[in-house]
Enzyme design. Sequence first.
Site, PDB file in Angstrom:
ATOM      1  N   HIS A  54     -48.740  54.121  91.492  1.00  0.00           N
ATOM      2  CA  HIS A  54     -50.080  53.571  91.387  1.00  0.00           C
ATOM      3  C   HIS A  54     -50.235  52.301  92.211  1.00  0.00           C
ATOM      4  CE1 HIS A  54     -53.992  52.957  89.436  1.00  0.00           C
ATOM      5  NE2 HIS A  54     -53.666  51.695  89.292  1.00  0.00           N
ATOM      6  N   TYR A  57     -48.238  53.039  96.443  1.00  0.00           N
ATOM      7  CA  TYR A  57     -48.663  54.128  97.326  1.00  0.00           C
ATOM      8  C   TYR A  57     -47.481  54.693  98.121  1.00  0.00           C
ATOM      9  CZ  TYR A  57     -53.400  52.563  96.268  1.00  0.00           C
ATOM     10  OH  TYR A  57     -54.557  52.222  95.614  1.00  0.00           O
ATOM     11  N   GLU A 103     -61.977  53.179  92.359  1.00  0.00           N
ATOM     12  CA  GLU A 103     -60.605  53.341  91.875  1.00  0.00           C
ATOM     13  C   GLU A 103     -60.595  54.327  90.711  1.00  0.00           C
ATOM     14  OE1 GLU A 103     -58.566  49.699  91.000  1.00  0.00           O
ATOM     15  OE2 GLU A 103     -57.997  49.451  93.098  1.00  0.00           O
ATOM     16  N   HIS A 105     -58.949  55.543  86.851  1.00  0.00           N
ATOM     17  CA  HIS A 105     -58.290  55.188  85.590  1.00  0.00           C
ATOM     18  C   HIS A 105     -58.128  56.477  84.797  1.00  0.00           C
ATOM     19  CE1 HIS A 105     -57.498  51.457  82.953  1.00  0.00           C
ATOM     20  NE2 HIS A 105     -56.845  51.328  84.087  1.00  0.00           N
ATOM     21  N   HIS A 107     -55.295  58.603  83.856  1.00  0.00           N
ATOM     22  CA  HIS A 107     -54.326  58.828  82.779  1.00  0.00           C
ATOM     23  C   HIS A 107     -54.614  57.984  81.541  1.00  0.00           C
ATOM     24  CE1 HIS A 107     -52.414  60.762  86.158  1.00  0.00           C
ATOM     25  NE2 HIS A 107     -51.478  61.269  85.372  1.00  0.00           N
ATOM     26  N   ARG A 126     -63.669  43.357  88.653  1.00  0.00           N
ATOM     27  CA  ARG A 126     -62.925  42.155  89.044  1.00  0.00           C
ATOM     28  C   ARG A 126     -62.459  42.233  90.496  1.00  0.00           C
ATOM     29  NH1 ARG A 126     -60.916  43.176  84.088  1.00  0.00           N
ATOM     30  NH2 ARG A 126     -58.854  43.819  84.869  1.00  0.00           N
ATOM     31  N   GLU A 323     -50.781  44.252  81.095  1.00  0.00           N
ATOM     32  CA  GLU A 323     -52.002  44.490  81.849  1.00  0.00           C
ATOM     33  C   GLU A 323     -53.230  44.126  81.013  1.00  0.00           C
ATOM     34  OE1 GLU A 323     -51.945  48.391  83.630  1.00  0.00           O
ATOM     35  OE2 GLU A 323     -49.962  48.056  84.484  1.00  0.00           O
ATOM     36  N   SER A 324     -53.059  43.091  80.179  1.00  0.00           N
ATOM     37  CA  SER A 324     -54.211  42.578  79.438  1.00  0.00           C
ATOM     38  C   SER A 324     -55.348  42.313  80.418  1.00  0.00           C
ATOM     39  CB  SER A 324     -53.843  41.280  78.713  1.00  0.00           C
ATOM     40  OG  SER A 324     -52.943  41.542  77.657  1.00  0.00           O
ATOM     41  N   ASP A 511     -62.930  55.725  99.206  1.00  0.00           N
ATOM     42  CA  ASP A 511     -62.541  57.032  98.668  1.00  0.00           C
ATOM     43  C   ASP A 511     -61.557  56.890  97.523  1.00  0.00           C
ATOM     44  OD1 ASP A 511     -59.752  56.991  99.760  1.00  0.00           O
ATOM     45  OD2 ASP A 511     -60.775  57.136 101.675  1.00  0.00           O
TER      46      ASP A 511
END
Length: 750
Positions: A54, A57, A103, A105, A107, A126, A323-324, A511
């Site tokens: 993720h 890449y 982007e 999200h 999963h 953000r 990842e808060s 994309d």
Amino acid sequence: MVDTVGSAFATPDAEQPWAALGLRAEEYDRIREILGRRPTGCELAMYSVMWSEHCSYKSSKVHLARFAEVGSETPRGPLLAGIGEQAGVVDIGGDWAVTFKIESHNHPSYVEPHQGAATGVGGIVRDILAMGARPIGVMDPLRFGPLDAPDTARVLPGVVAGVGGYGNCLGLPNIGGEVVFDRTYLGNPLVNALCVGVLKHDDLKRAQARGVGNQVIMYGAATGGDGIGGASILASETFDADGPAKRPSVQVGDPFMEKLLIECTLELFAAGVIQGIQDFGAAGISCATSELASAGDGGMYVNLDEVVLRDPTLSPEEILMSESQERMMAVVTPDDVEQFLAICAKWDVLATVVGEVIEGDRLIINYHGERVVDVDPRTVAHEGPVYERPWNRPDWIDALNADRAEDLPRAASGRELGEQVLTLAGSPNLADKSWITDQYDRYVRGNTVLAQPENAGVLRIDESTGLGIALATDCNARFCLLNPYLGAQLALAESYRNVAASGAEPVAITDCLNFGSPEDPDVMWQFREAILGLVDGCRELGTPVTGGNVSFYNQTDGVNILPTPVVGMLGIIDDVARRTPQGFAYPGDAVVLLGTTREELSGSSWAEAIHDHLGGMPPTPDLAAEQSLARVLVAAARDGLLTSAHDLADGGLAQALVEASLRHGLGVSLTLPDGDPTVALFSETPARAVVSLAGAQYAAFEALCAEHGVPLERIGEVVDTGEIEVLDQFTLALDDVRARWEAPIREAMA
């Protein structure tokens, strides 16, 4: 006991959980080689999340590099920022610029639909904010399993509530997107989120830590245990059919904190106290520190003891991986720290100096007075593994391509043809999506000019001039399965056409490339072909790629999703008062078909809805024809020639007529062009549109089409009889069409 750099030297053979963190043996060995020792626990945590699929890449870099061949010149001038930045930035004229990005999200949204989707919106917002822009709108291309599947009843409402709840609380209009159902997305939904923001040229910000002695400040929400290894790890895994089992890895969003963070950050920008800025996305502090440091002119020192925690029991490894949400990191001169903190206090936003820019090229992190990280940040953020995964053309695709939809049975009578139009209108992928979109605020902020279900979302940027932008997202993944090169170009062409149909000039794309496992050579062939299709297509259309996202490992029990390269197209419209809506507006208007129709039924909605069939070759893109059509549609909008325009795509002419009629309750009476009526109604040949216009404008419009070489045929007129009438074939009451069209999602979600 804290695992320090000193203990790493002293205990070189200590066992470490590298495999549990998603690293391969050779990757762990490479980390040891880079460091000249084993990593500390904190270093291992950082490398594991930053070297995940993720974040790094690693399976796609070699192919994504091809996007550089497209260049960075839009029809309106060079990009102000492109691939490699947090989001692309496009000059739209008058000292205005917009930044936009999409982007995934995916999963997290399967594991916990509401929070997964909500934090997907928060994260992309953000990204836009970190470029120096005010976020002004969002879009959400979504893919789910079959509408009648039990798990869809769990996932879809949660995702929609997450997208709507977060965006609505931020006060951002949701102006478009897609909702598609297919059995391959069962157990692996796609939740893609796009955000667009506006800024002046001089407001552009970069993610760089520059200036030795400058202070590093974390601000926003406190750091908790939610999302540890979240998107970075989940997006590098596949699922099995037993269902969600990773809820602790999903981040938890707080849109009200994000709203404060947005307004606080914009005031910080206006005060001129930020030298560099980075949002916290996947990989949390590991990402923000390593990326800021590696893009700067020095190193960075961070003291983890200064990080404000919601959970005091977190280990340093967990602090680095958390990842808060709703967190940012800024680089600030010492003289500006007091003002920075005062502005944050004004907005009730936590802010803490956690480090500084230092001499050299090292990222050094301490915890409880001990050094737990000492690395070259470039090796974490930018010099991860690069894989040239094996790829090969699948052995099953020839048989699939030979199974042509053009050979399927067709309607034997006009009555049967009319029933097929109703069947398509009531199929899940073409049906009314208002059960979903009505949960989104589409008009907040007062600058939305067009929104769902229009061809494209249109936003006003400058009140004084009417300058605006249009955005559309598109992808027919069925086409991409049949031929990923052509399918990707068709997605590009459809988004291009949708933007042009609104009256805006298409200028650039972002994309979101959603594919199955990169360890499957068939998938890597699909991915490679899609990239090549986009590169060749963007080069011909003159629409550079500004950035985007790759999402791999979208599979469940070994079943890959359909290859789904979603394209988001940005357009510029000089005066939003001249936009063109999609619905028929005035009885008596002429209805005109633009473009050439060919017998192209494979992969179509007709093949799916009538025959449950997927096979053959997709329609052939004609990008030169797309450009000519776009020039006509943009010029006609500018000159006020059209009262409506609707691109032809999913469902062909039939569905375009249904949607244009239902928009304002006006029907149409028409005669089909010569030839097979099934082809005329249901072919999905690209580079086509249906428009309506007053008779007084017809000669001028006909001359415009002739100038650009766009075929046109006057096929009928708008009527107020409450019917769609195809002469010599069938007549459908609009009330019956609307009942079929509105029912599927509303009834499934009842």
